[in-house]
Scaffold this motif. Sequence first.
Motif, mmCIF file in Angstrom:
data_model
loop_
_atom_site.group_PDB
_atom_site.id
_atom_site.type_symbol
_atom_site.label_atom_id
_atom_site.label_comp_id
_atom_site.label_asym_id
_atom_site.label_seq_id
_atom_site.Cartn_x
_atom_site.Cartn_y
_atom_site.Cartn_z
ATOM 1 N N PHE A 1 -38.377 -25.390 -11.314
ATOM 2 C CA PHE A 1 -39.349 -24.993 -10.290
ATOM 3 C C PHE A 1 -39.574 -23.481 -10.321
ATOM 4 N N LEU A 2 -40.849 -23.122 -10.203
ATOM 5 C CA LEU A 2 -41.224 -21.708 -10.216
ATOM 6 C C LEU A 2 -42.487 -21.548 -9.384
ATOM 7 N N SER A 3 -42.514 -20.533 -8.534
ATOM 8 C CA SER A 3 -43.701 -20.303 -7.712
ATOM 9 C C SER A 3 -44.907 -20.038 -8.621
ATOM 10 N N PRO A 4 -46.054 -20.677 -8.336
ATOM 11 C CA PRO A 4 -47.237 -20.402 -9.152
ATOM 12 C C PRO A 4 -47.721 -18.966 -8.954
ATOM 13 N N VAL A 5 -47.348 -18.373 -7.822
ATOM 14 C CA VAL A 5 -47.718 -16.973 -7.561
ATOM 15 C C VAL A 5 -46.434 -16.155 -7.438
ATOM 16 N N PRO A 6 -46.088 -15.366 -8.463
ATOM 17 C CA PRO A 6 -44.865 -14.566 -8.362
ATOM 18 C C PRO A 6 -45.030 -13.434 -7.344
ATOM 19 N N LEU A 7 -44.027 -13.267 -6.489
ATOM 20 C CA LEU A 7 -44.058 -12.168 -5.515
ATOM 21 C C LEU A 7 -43.284 -10.960 -6.030
ATOM 22 N N LEU A 8 -42.353 -11.221 -6.951
ATOM 23 C CA LEU A 8 -41.553 -10.136 -7.515
ATOM 24 C C LEU A 8 -42.077 -9.792 -8.903
ATOM 25 N N LEU A 9 -41.769 -8.587 -9.365
ATOM 26 C CA LEU A 9 -42.175 -8.228 -10.734
ATOM 27 C C LEU A 9 -41.225 -8.853 -11.743
ATOM 28 N N GLY A 10 -39.977 -9.113 -11.292
ATOM 29 C CA GLY A 10 -38.998 -9.737 -12.187
ATOM 30 C C GLY A 10 -38.404 -8.729 -13.154
ATOM 31 N N VAL A 11 -37.238 -9.062 -13.680
ATOM 32 C CA VAL A 11 -36.584 -8.197 -14.659
ATOM 33 C C VAL A 11 -37.113 -8.562 -16.036
ATOM 34 N N SER A 12 -37.583 -7.549 -16.759
ATOM 35 C CA SER A 12 -38.072 -7.801 -18.112
ATOM 36 C C SER A 12 -36.885 -7.899 -19.063
ATOM 37 N N HIS A 13 -36.801 -9.054 -19.756
ATOM 38 C CA HIS A 13 -35.706 -9.303 -20.704
ATOM 39 C C HIS A 13 -36.257 -9.355 -22.116
ATOM 40 N N ALA A 14 -35.365 -9.510 -23.065
ATOM 41 C CA ALA A 14 -35.804 -9.823 -24.423
ATOM 42 C C ALA A 14 -36.551 -11.157 -24.367
ATOM 43 N N GLY A 15 -37.641 -11.249 -25.126
ATOM 44 C CA GLY A 15 -38.517 -12.404 -25.022
ATOM 45 C C GLY A 15 -37.939 -13.711 -25.552
ATOM 46 N N HIS A 16 -36.934 -13.639 -26.411
ATOM 47 C CA HIS A 16 -36.395 -14.878 -26.971
ATOM 48 C C HIS A 16 -34.932 -15.071 -26.594
ATOM 49 N N THR A 17 -34.554 -16.314 -26.421
ATOM 50 C CA THR A 17 -33.225 -16.669 -25.917
ATOM 51 C C THR A 17 -32.106 -16.204 -26.845
ATOM 52 N N SER A 18 -32.380 -16.167 -28.154
ATOM 53 C CA SER A 18 -31.308 -15.836 -29.096
ATOM 54 C C SER A 18 -31.133 -14.326 -29.291
ATOM 55 N N ALA A 19 -31.798 -13.498 -28.440
ATOM 56 C CA ALA A 19 -31.681 -12.038 -28.585
ATOM 57 C C ALA A 19 -30.219 -11.612 -28.505
ATOM 58 N N SER A 20 -29.862 -10.628 -29.357
ATOM 59 C CA SER A 20 -28.471 -10.142 -29.361
ATOM 60 C C SER A 20 -28.226 -9.293 -28.116
ATOM 61 N N THR A 21 -26.953 -8.952 -27.871
ATOM 62 C CA THR A 21 -26.614 -8.136 -26.701
ATOM 63 C C THR A 21 -27.337 -6.786 -26.760
ATOM 64 N N GLY A 22 -27.427 -6.188 -27.959
ATOM 65 C CA GLY A 22 -28.120 -4.904 -28.121
ATOM 66 C C GLY A 22 -29.598 -5.021 -27.780
ATOM 67 N N GLU A 23 -30.258 -6.044 -28.322
ATOM 68 C CA GLU A 23 -31.691 -6.256 -28.022
ATOM 69 C C GLU A 23 -31.894 -6.493 -26.529
ATOM 70 N N TRP A 24 -30.975 -7.249 -25.958
ATOM 71 C CA TRP A 24 -31.051 -7.605 -24.539
ATOM 72 C C TRP A 24 -30.945 -6.353 -23.675
ATOM 73 N N LEU A 25 -29.965 -5.469 -24.012
ATOM 74 C CA LEU A 25 -29.791 -4.242 -23.237
ATOM 75 C C LEU A 25 -31.000 -3.323 -23.383
ATOM 76 N N ASN A 26 -31.512 -3.197 -24.619
ATOM 77 C CA ASN A 26 -32.697 -2.352 -24.845
ATOM 78 C C ASN A 26 -33.881 -2.833 -24.035
ATOM 79 N N ALA A 27 -34.015 -4.161 -23.922
ATOM 80 C CA ALA A 27 -35.161 -4.724 -23.202
ATOM 81 C C ALA A 27 -35.005 -4.554 -21.693
ATOM 82 N N ILE A 28 -33.771 -4.385 -21.235
ATOM 83 C CA ILE A 28 -33.543 -4.239 -19.788
ATOM 84 C C ILE A 28 -33.763 -2.785 -19.333
#
Length: 181
Positions: free
Chosen positions: A126-153
């Motif tokens: 379940f996800l609101s069709p209208v997001p109220l928060l901007l959300g945390v931007s993460h690495a776009g793919h699930t298999s991103a490494s810890t380094g990629e993940w930190l850079n994206a945060i």
Amino acid sequence: MATPVGHSLAGYAIYRVLVPSQDRRPALLLFAAAMATAPDLDFLPGILTGAPATYHQGLSHSLAFGVIAGVSGAVMLRTVASTTTRLDFVLGFLCYTSHLVLDFFGPDTRPPYGIPLFWPFSDSTFLSPVPLLLGVSHAGHTSASTGEWLNAILTPYNVAALGWEILLISPFVLLARRLRA
Ligand SMILES: [Zn+2]
């Protein structure tokens, strides 16, 4: 998803509304903040296996897990902190649930979109069709490494997302303080 700061603020608002002034303790406040951020501990197994997002927004983002966490948290609170309140389970469960509410209103950029609120009875997310928060931007793919993940945060976008959350949640905190002033 929201940032840990946004989740903690929501936990603080619930703590202020629920816990009468004579029962307020630092341990209870810490408990509220911990329960409000606890669902995102699902990053830990991913961090250990080198791909932090692997298990994120899975089962820990369900109401059933909220009940389990509420009971475990209340037991731990009584054992470790020797702090007790009649409301410890309710406080823990509501703080945990506030996390699910905030994540519901945040954008989700990776499938499966949303959170499995009613697991194990349904795998639907379940996800609101209208997001109220901007959300945390993460690495776009699930298999991103810890380094990629930190850079994206660590981006200006996430600083803006944090500011917006504080702006959006602060009125609830102020209201909570007034209600139990
Ligand atoms: Zn979350």
